[in-house]
Design a protein around this motif. Structure first.
Motif, short mmCIF file in Angstrom:
data_model
loop_
_atom_site.label_atom_id
_atom_site.label_comp_id
_atom_site.label_asym_id
_atom_site.label_seq_id
_atom_site.Cartn_x
_atom_site.Cartn_y
_atom_site.Cartn_z
N ASN A 219 -11.56 30.83 25.02
CA ASN A 219 -10.93 32.17 25.33
C ASN A 219 -10.20 32.18 26.60
OD1 ASN A 219 -11.70 33.57 22.91
ND2 ASN A 219 -13.45 34.08 23.78
N MET B 33 -2.43 40.08 25.72
CA MET B 33 -2.54 38.89 24.74
C MET B 33 -2.19 39.44 23.45
SD MET B 33 -2.11 36.05 26.27
CE MET B 33 -1.83 36.08 28.08
N THR C 98 0.07 35.23 21.90
CA THR C 98 -0.24 35.23 23.23
C THR C 98 0.94 34.98 23.95
OG1 THR C 98 -0.81 32.97 22.94
CG2 THR C 98 -2.54 34.65 22.61
N PRO D 194 -7.26 38.88 29.92
CA PRO D 194 -6.07 38.33 28.97
C PRO D 194 -4.81 39.23 29.11
CG PRO D 194 -7.77 39.85 27.83
CD PRO D 194 -8.28 39.48 29.45
N VAL D 195 -4.42 39.03 30.36
CA VAL D 195 -3.09 39.69 30.80
C VAL D 195 -2.30 38.57 31.69
CG1 VAL D 195 -2.35 41.72 32.37
CG2 VAL D 195 -4.13 42.06 30.75
N ASP E 120 -4.47 30.65 18.54
CA ASP E 120 -5.72 31.78 18.29
C ASP E 120 -6.06 32.21 16.76
OD1 ASP E 120 -2.99 32.90 17.36
OD2 ASP E 120 -2.83 34.64 18.63
N VAL F 250 -7.24 30.29 25.38
CA VAL F 250 -6.29 30.90 24.57
C VAL F 250 -5.71 32.11 25.03
CG1 VAL F 250 -5.95 32.23 22.29
CG2 VAL F 250 -7.53 30.01 22.64
N TYR F 251 -6.59 32.88 25.94
CA TYR F 251 -6.16 34.35 26.24
C TYR F 251 -6.00 34.74 27.81
CZ TYR F 251 -7.05 35.45 21.43
OH TYR F 251 -7.11 35.56 20.13
N ASN F 252 -7.08 33.96 28.53
CA ASN F 252 -7.27 34.45 29.80
C ASN F 252 -6.24 33.94 30.82
OD1 ASN F 252 -8.97 36.49 29.21
ND2 ASN F 252 -10.84 35.17 29.60
N ARG F 253 -5.61 34.58 31.66
CA ARG F 253 -4.59 34.08 32.63
C ARG F 253 -4.74 34.42 33.96
NH1 ARG F 253 -4.46 31.68 28.87
NH2 ARG F 253 -2.76 31.16 27.42
N SER G 195 -2.06 34.39 36.34
CA SER G 195 -0.79 35.11 36.73
C SER G 195 -0.72 35.43 37.77
CB SER G 195 -0.60 36.14 35.49
OG SER G 195 0.57 36.62 35.50
N ARG H 165 -1.50 29.06 14.83
CA ARG H 165 -1.52 28.96 16.54
C ARG H 165 -2.89 28.92 16.77
NH1 ARG H 165 1.45 34.97 16.29
NH2 ARG H 165 -0.74 35.57 16.78
#
Lengths: 998, 418, 88
Positions: C40, B344, B413, B253-254, A706, C43-46, C48, A704
């Motif tokens: 990042n 995440m 994620t 990361p939410v 990640d 991959v992770y931060n949103r 929303s 993935r």
């Protein structure tokens, strides 16, 4: 036998068909067309149950969906159902019902002691006590409270009934078949629209069945019957009774539950009990009417107190008198209609009207009929415990604050009318921000949110003429928008009596020195004093009031209590009602049977079962199956009384010694074609793919973004631009979507197509030292030698005339091949393999032996690739290309991922070489360490090594690469097991991988 | 403060319950506070309580957009447990279990903590092994856990499907006997009452419209009821974290998603455990009122609508019937939706931020309710001391950079897949 | 249940689709230097956010095409649907 409270001729019941039924063990009879409520009332039964908290006697309050407390435990066809509303349950022959929430009987209920203690049990009392001693809440108080709470009894027998789903599209969905529903349906249907008209009751017509009006030259009832008859004949119209539209969801999805069999003694063969309709409507017309609002006074929960509209409905629809000395207590003209009906049927009612000098046609009619009317009068309290036997009444001052002298008046029922509350639930569910209409003191729909239109009483319009005009117009306009037709039907002439305004008064003040309970929520026993306490204690938001007092949270969801509660809060807080605001309406409008929501996906069908085309052979040959996701796979083929352990050991051993065959059809397969196929693989997999020759396979790992391992498998280059990818069984669908995602969205420039071929191919893995000989015999025309078909080679051949793909790949670590044929030929292939393999001592092997073989070889699988591990953890760091980028590569440099002591897969062997190591155990250094005991790693997979004949496990161990040779302990506290072990290489058999290349 | 007890209840009964004090006062905002907690849910209220109780910081305001406890605090399925595999989650939650056990006495408010036990059902040997890994981890962390075989499960919850006509037979289960439920609203009200009594201002109907940040430091907050100066702000707004993060120019990361729950009509006691299905996502318990309280999957797409769709509920209830077929005959009474902070890796964040004086408490996914006391306790510590406590060290924002992820489910994620 | 207009197949019910998250997140180019922060963020931060949200759906039980949907996350109103290669 006659019934004391049944009229001889009035009503819509079928007097030719008597139905016998039992309530609390006693036999009664009613007629076809009765509800359980009307049949009981006809027999003079008013005591039906006990309330939730104080166990006060409960009777009937409404006549339909709004009923707050007349619920029973129903027995039907050897099954029992809790909390059935008597006002909705139609009578059938042999029906049995009992009271709920009382013991030992509804007449003598021990729980009623709470009623005497009620002064100690105000709103929220349980938050303030039951705290000492500390352990007593869970052990003593809570079990006691739980036992006292709850209404009916749920039987834990499985449900034998069937429920169906139906998906439907229409132009107009019309919820409710009262005047507005009928008029709009008729207008729309005549204009060519596809219409669904839903009515929750058995009879169509709504209030037209009970009101004295004329439409055209007919009575309201006749008009309704004719319209319905005509609608039923029209091909573009679906008319459904016993069908409750209970939910208005997104994008005009409306859901309706149709009761098909609940009114029958038992469900007919091949029929469902209920059917759930998912209806996608272009336009939704909400004609759900209104619910009469109660008036609040002392002991207003006494059986015999009921809505005046309910009393009228019992009389006009069921021919039942709810009393013979009725007191009508009203703040508007509706109560007069009920009184007039009583009077016409020979019963003398008395009307108490809170208003001073109201004037209207209907009041005049009542006066002319000689009905006794007391203006500016209120009921202060109902008298009687299990049934009303009198009322305490008084004159009320103009400002409604002061009561006159209390008088006693004999009566056997009190019919209350506090005006009407539009049923706005569906509009609100649609997202409509409802608004408060000061004229009618109730909320009405505001601006439409979706394609919903609310009509008639639900929209706060209480005159028939206006309702019909609006509804004909709406039906016509909306259908015109959709069908583009222009056929307009003319409005009928309406004759109705005019009415005057209602009194803005709902809650009768307490007389001096009296402490009557004045109830708002009848089922949950929420009284005016509870609201007062909540506000006094600062629970002032309407949501806090509701949660602190439980107002409106009973099975009727506050249909008759919410607005009076709001009114009270606004009065006490000196706010206007809209400032207080109402709590949100959410589906369902009425409780819905869970079975109906679920439909047919129950039991074995709760999820699909996927079987390989070879499944029938497995079944015939004593396979013991295991669920692999939705697939069924043979776990082992049982011989005699063999256990799983013995059988899988035998099968695995046979692979190591002779040859075995395993059904690998369930593996995911993806066909990849196009000039950029190699480039795609090169980006998706961590290793290099650009130079894979045609006719060769390669093992690949994909991540993935990640950096976590997503899946692994082999991919074979079938021809120049054609690849065949395999995935694990579990990840097959995800991998395909993953590839499509990158191809369509991220790298659209790549000229590649992917398609799932999992179902197209049946696969058999043949593994073991004798597999080459077997393969050669199966395919005499190919060169099966190590040169002709080397490790990771690929050939196509003919298996007795059937085209086959042959891959030399191995999961077991032995010399092995995988043969694929088209699914239809799967069984043929398998049988040929078994037949030809006989001379090589072939045995089929299942997933358990497969596991053993891969574990002792140190091949990682699902239990290691668990969505939390990176390639390094799995000993796959050699698969990571340093020379190219790929999905997830950028994540692999994270601090934790490159830590010196990063976890890694290792082998674990018990020091005694005997004790099996349970999977899911943990590795620790010190067995006696104080808890929390630091865990170094966990056992991911265990087997009995058939090669070494001792237990062997794989573990993911912290600092794994430096731990080889160390002695640790395996601990499974759950099983009370501690095992001294040695950490070894994960490659326990053939560490150099010579066999697969032999 | 008035003490709640049976004696007081009786005493008040004789005065017609006219003398009860306010549980908490409706405060109006002052010009300045030492600490402002944004979000009057359970976590925010608990944080304020522990700031006052453990750190003597009482010049504190809680500001809440709507009404106290109206977010996920009032919309959850009230499950309390510490049956986690990862040490960080397990030790944090178990610390919370201790707080739960004494909460009613601590707060002098009966929160009805009911340690009736939770059973996670397993439907294959492989799943039994996964549960064994988790259960053994719990035991080594000094948390109670019992692995049950099929017969043992049957003895405890005979109404589960042990018939032949079952798609995923029950192989056994993992039980945490000390897990349970509590009355969610009472927890919010209990914390509010105590915090109020120690001087905390509880301000409802007050929406945050912006922040005053300069020089990398928080100076104040702008609200619908005026600007307020403040030294430290704790953000405790699960379900709205993304919205407030935007006002701070942060991306986190939410993601925000909707989780539905529903209850049946009340019935007499039939189930006295919390039970979760292993071949899907479904959990159930019976409330003291008698309602079967049920939940499961997310609606599956980013959402701020506190209303769900029926297919998700249908899916959830399908799993419910697969697990306990008798549910088929009960009637669904009420449904509701809660807006979740889906982090995440499925684990929460309790940490400082790059802005001095701004502290973040978010990402609770489905697990916020049970974490209420431990979250409040550790967040109060983090705010008061300006450093994380050992218990919430693992819940750092930086773990997404370092790779020290706490992924209990291994789903990565795609937060909407549950 | 949402009603989503697949740009390839027309109006279909939500249960034919699977969700794919924020469509504005762009995968960094391959073989290109990128900061930890940017990676990042990918991959992770949103974000929303509440309101208009451009998101991905795959018409899984239909044409299997990934599509973009502009939807209001508070009301679920769908304003627009686009093919994978179209931008708003």
């Amino acid at each position: 036998m006659s019934q004391d409270f049944r009229l001889d001729t009035v009503g819509l019941i079928n007097r030719d068909k008597k139905l016998s039924f039992k309530f609390n063990g006693k036999n009664y009879f009613g007629y076809e067309g009765d509800t359980l409520a009307s049949a009981l009332l006809a027999n003079g039964v008013h005591l039906i149950g006990r309330s939730f908290k104080y166990h006060r006697p409960r009777g009937f309050f409404g006549a339909g969906v709004d009923e707050p407390y007349a619920i029973v435990q129903l027995y039907r066809n050897n099954e029992t159902e809790p909390n059935v509303k008597t006002t909705e349950q139609e009578l059938f022959e042999g029906l049995e019902a009992t009271s709920v929430n009382c013991w030992p009987s509804v007449n003598f209920d021990i729980g009623a002691i709470n009623n005497l203690l009620k002064v100690f049990l105000p709103a929220g009392f349980y938050y303030k006590t039951f705290m000492w001693p500390k352990s007593f809440w869970y052990k003593v108080y809570e079990p006691f409270i739980r036992k006292a709470a709850g209404l009916g009894v749920a039987s834990i027998k499985h449900d034998k009934e069937r429920y169906e789903h139906k998906y439907e599209y229409c132009d107009l969905l019309i919820a409710g078949s009262g005047p507005s529903g009928l008029a709009s349906a008729y207008a729309a249907a005549k204009n060519g629209a596809r219409v669904i008209l839903a009515e929750d009751k058995p009879r169509f017509g709504g209030t037209l069945l009970t009101s004295e009006v004329n439409i055209g030259n007919q009575t309201g009832k006749e008009w309704a019957e004719n319209i319905i008859a005509e609608l039923k004949e029209m091909p573009n119209v679906t008319v459904k009774n016993r069908s409750q539209v209970f939910g208005y969801y997104d994008h005009n999805m409306v859901v309706m539950s149709e009761k098909i069999s609940d009114h029958l003694p038992k469900t007919k063969k091949h029929h469902p009990k209920q059917r759930l309709w998912y209806i996608r409507a272009k336009e939704v017309l909400i004609s759900s009417g209104s619910i009469e609002r109660p008036l609040v006074f002392g002991n207003n929960d006494t059986p015999g107190v009921m809505l005046s509209s309910a009393a009228k409905e019992y009389l006009k629809v069921y021919g039942v008198l709810v009393g013979k000395k009725p007191l009508i207590f009203t703040n508007n003209d509706s109560g007069y209609e009920t009184a007039i009906e009583f009077k016409k049927n020979g019963v003398e009612p008395i009307i108490l009207d809170t208003r001073k000098e109201p004037n209207s046609e209907i009041i005049d009619e009542a006066k002319n009929l000689g009905i006794q009317i007391k203006f500016s009068y209120v009921v202060v309290a109902a008298k009687g415990y299990k049934k009303v036997n009198a009322a305490e009444i008084a004159k009320i001052s103009d400002n409604k604050n002061d009561l006159g002298v209390l008088e006693n008046i004999i009566c056997d029922c009190i019919c209350v009318s506090g005006f009407w509350t539009p049923t706005i639930h569906l509009a609100s569910q649609s997202g409509n921000k409802t608004k408060f209409d000061k004229e009618i003191d109730a909320f009405v729909p505001g601006i439409s949110k979706q394609n919903e239109t609310t009509l008639g009483a639900a929209n706060g319009k209480f005159t028939l003429a206006e309702t019909l005009k609006d509804s004909f117009d709406a039906g016509y306009e909306l259908s015109k928008k959709i069908t583009k037709n222009d056929n307009k039907v003319s409005y009928p002439i309406v004759v109705e009596k005019n009415k005057t305004t209602h009194d803005k008064f709902w809650c009768v003040p307490l007389p001096k020195g009296k402490n009557y309970k004045r109830f708002l929520d009848f089922q949950n026993d929420v009284a005016v004093s509870d609201i007062e306490i909540a506000l006094k204690e600062g629970y002032r938001s309407i949501e806090h009031v509701k949660r602190y007092t439980t107002l409106g949270m009973a099975t009727d969801q506050g249909k008759t209590s919410n607005l009076n509660g709001l009114q009270l809060v606004s009065d006490m807080e000196n706010k206007i009602v809209p400032e207080v605001g109402h709590t949100t309406f959410r589906p369902p409008y009425t409780p819905v049977t869970i079975g109906a929501i679920v439909g047919r996906e129950v039991g074995k069908h709760s999820r699909p079962t996927r079987k390989s085309p070879i499944n029938s052979w497995h079944e015939k040959n004593n396979a013991v199956f295991v669920d692999a996701g939705v697939w069924l796979r043979p776990r082992y083929y049982k011989q005699g009384n063999e256990t799983l352990f013995e059988g899988s050991k035998r099968e695995a051993k046979n692979v190591r010694v002779n040859v075995g065959v395993c059904d690998v059809t369930t593996l995911g397969k993806i066909d990849i074609k196009g000039p950029d196929a190699a480039e795609l693989l090169n980006r998706v997999y961590t290793n290099a793919w650009l130079k894979l020759p045609v006719g060769k396979a390669r093992y690949g790992v994909m991540l993935r973004e990640d950096g976590i391992v997503m899946d692994d498998g082999t991919t074979t280059r079938i021809s120049e631009n054609h690849y065949h990818m395999t995935t694990t069984t579990a990840q097959a669908a995800n991998v395909l979507s993953h590839l499509e995602y990158y191809l369509q969205l991220v790298w659209p420039e790549l000229n590649v197509n992917v398609v799932s071929t999992t179902e197209q191919w049946a696969g058999a893995a043949i593994a073991g030292p004798k597999s080459r000989d077997l393969l050669q015999n199966l395919f005499p025309n190919i060169d099966a030698s190590n040169e002709g078909l080397p490790f990771m080679g690929y050939l196509e051949g003919e298996l007795f005339g059937v085209h086959a793909r042959i891959f030399r790949i191995s999961f077991s670590g032995e010399l092995a091949y995988e043969v694929n044929v088209e699914s239809d030929n799967g069984n043929f292939m398998w049988k040929k393999i078994m037949e030809i393999g006989k001379e090589f001592k072939i045995q089929p092997y299942g997933t358990e032996a497969l596991s053993t073989l891969r574990i002792e070889m140190g091949h990682v699988a699902g239990s290691e690739l668990d969505g939390r591990t990176i390639p390094y953890d799995n000993g796959l760091e050699g698969m990571i290309s340093k020379n190219k980028d790929f999905i997830g590569k950028r994540s692999l440099n994270k601090k934790a991922f490159v830590a010196e002591d990063r976890q890694k897969v290792v082998g674990v062997v018990p020091l005694d070489k005997k004790t099996s190591i349970p999977e899911g155990s943990h590795l620790v250094r010190d067995v006696n360490a104080q808890l929390p005991n630091p865990k170094l790693g966990y056992i991911s997979a265990s087997c009995w090594s058939v090669e070494h004949d001792n237990p062997f496990s794989l573990a993911i161990l912290k600092d794994g690469k430096n731990m080889i040779g160390q002695k640790l302990f395996v601990m499974s506290p759950l099983k009370n097991i501690t095992i001294p072990v040695e950490i070894v290489s994960s490659h326990y058999v053939d560490p150099k991988g010579e066999r697969v290349r032999s | 403060m008035q003490k709640y007890s049976i004696f007081n209840l009786i005493k008040n009964a004789f005065s017609g319950h006219q003398n009860w004090d306010l549980a908490w006062k409706d405060a109006t905002p002052k010009k300045e506070y030492d600490v402002i907690i944004i979000g009057g849910g359970g976590h925010g209220l608990a944080t304020a309580y522990y700031l006052a109780k453990e750190h003597n910081i009482t010049n504190v305001a809680i500001i809440e957009k709507g009404w106290l406890g109206g977010g996920n605090m009032g919309r959850n399925t009230t499950i309390i447990r510490s049956n986690y595999m990862h040490d960080d989650n397990a030790l944090f939650s178990e610390f919370g279990m201790d707080l739960w056990r004494k909460m009613s006495q601590d707060l002098n408010y009966n929160v009805m903590f009911s340690p009736r036990g939770i059973i996670n059902l397993a439907h294959s040997d492989a799943q039994m092994n996964v549960f064994a890994r988790r259960g053994n981890s719990m035991r080594l962390n000094d948390i109670d856990a019992v692995l049950l075989n099929r017969e043992e499960v049957k003895e405890i919850i005979p109404m589960a499907d042990f018939s032949e006509n079952v798609r995923f037979p029950i192989f056994g289960g993992l039980m945490q006997p000390s897990a349970g439920t509590a009355r969610h609203d009472a927890v919010a009200w209990g914390y509010a009452r105590q915090a109020d009594s120690m001087g905390v201002d509880i301000i409802q109907n007050c929406e945050v419209t912006g922040f005053d940040v300069s020089g990398g430091k928080i100076n104040g907050v702008r609200t619908s009821r005026g600007d307020i100066k403040v030294k430290k702000i704790g953000l405790c707004v699960a379900g709205s974290t993304n919205i407030l993060a935007e006002k701070l120019n942060m991306t986190i990361p939410v993601e925000t998603h909707l989780l539905q729950a529903c209850v049946t009509e009340p019935v007499k006691p039939v189930l006295d455990k919390v039970v979760t299905f292993g071949a899907g996502h479904f959990y159930i318990s019976q409330s003291d009122k008698g309602e079967m309280v049920m939940g499961g999957d997310l609606d599956g797409y980013n959402s701020y609508a506190q209303r769900g769709n029926l297919p998700t509920l249908q899916h959830v209830l399908t799993e419910g019937i697969a697990m306990m077929p008798f549910l088929s005959k009960l009637k669904m009474l009420r449904t509701w939706g809660g807006i979740m902070d889906m982090s995440m890796d499925g684990s929460p964040i309790i940490d400082k931020t790059h802005i001095e004086g701004l502290y973040l408490n978010c990402g609770w996914c489905y697990g916020g309710f049970k974490a209420t006391p431990a979250s409040g306790w550790t967040f109060a510590h983090t705010i008061a001391q300006d450093r994380v406590h050992k218990l919430n060290e693992g819940y750092s924002l930086s773990r997404f950079n370092t790779g020290h992820l706490l992924d209990e489910k291994g789903l990565g994620t795609k937060t909407w897949i549950s | 249940m949402l009603h989503i207009k697949c740009p390839h197949c027309g109006m279909r019910s939500q249960n034919e689709f699977s969700y794919g998250g924020d469509a504005t997140i762009k995968r960094p180019e391959l073989n290109k230097e990128i900061s930890d922060q940017d990676w990042n963020n990918f991959v992770y931060n949103r974000k929303s956010l509440r309101g208009k949200h451009l998101e991905l759906w795959q018409h899984l039980s239909g044409c299997r095409q990934w599509i973009k949907v502009e939807r209001d996350t508070a009301t679920h109103e769908i304003f627009k649907t686009l093919k994978a290669n179209q931008d708003i």
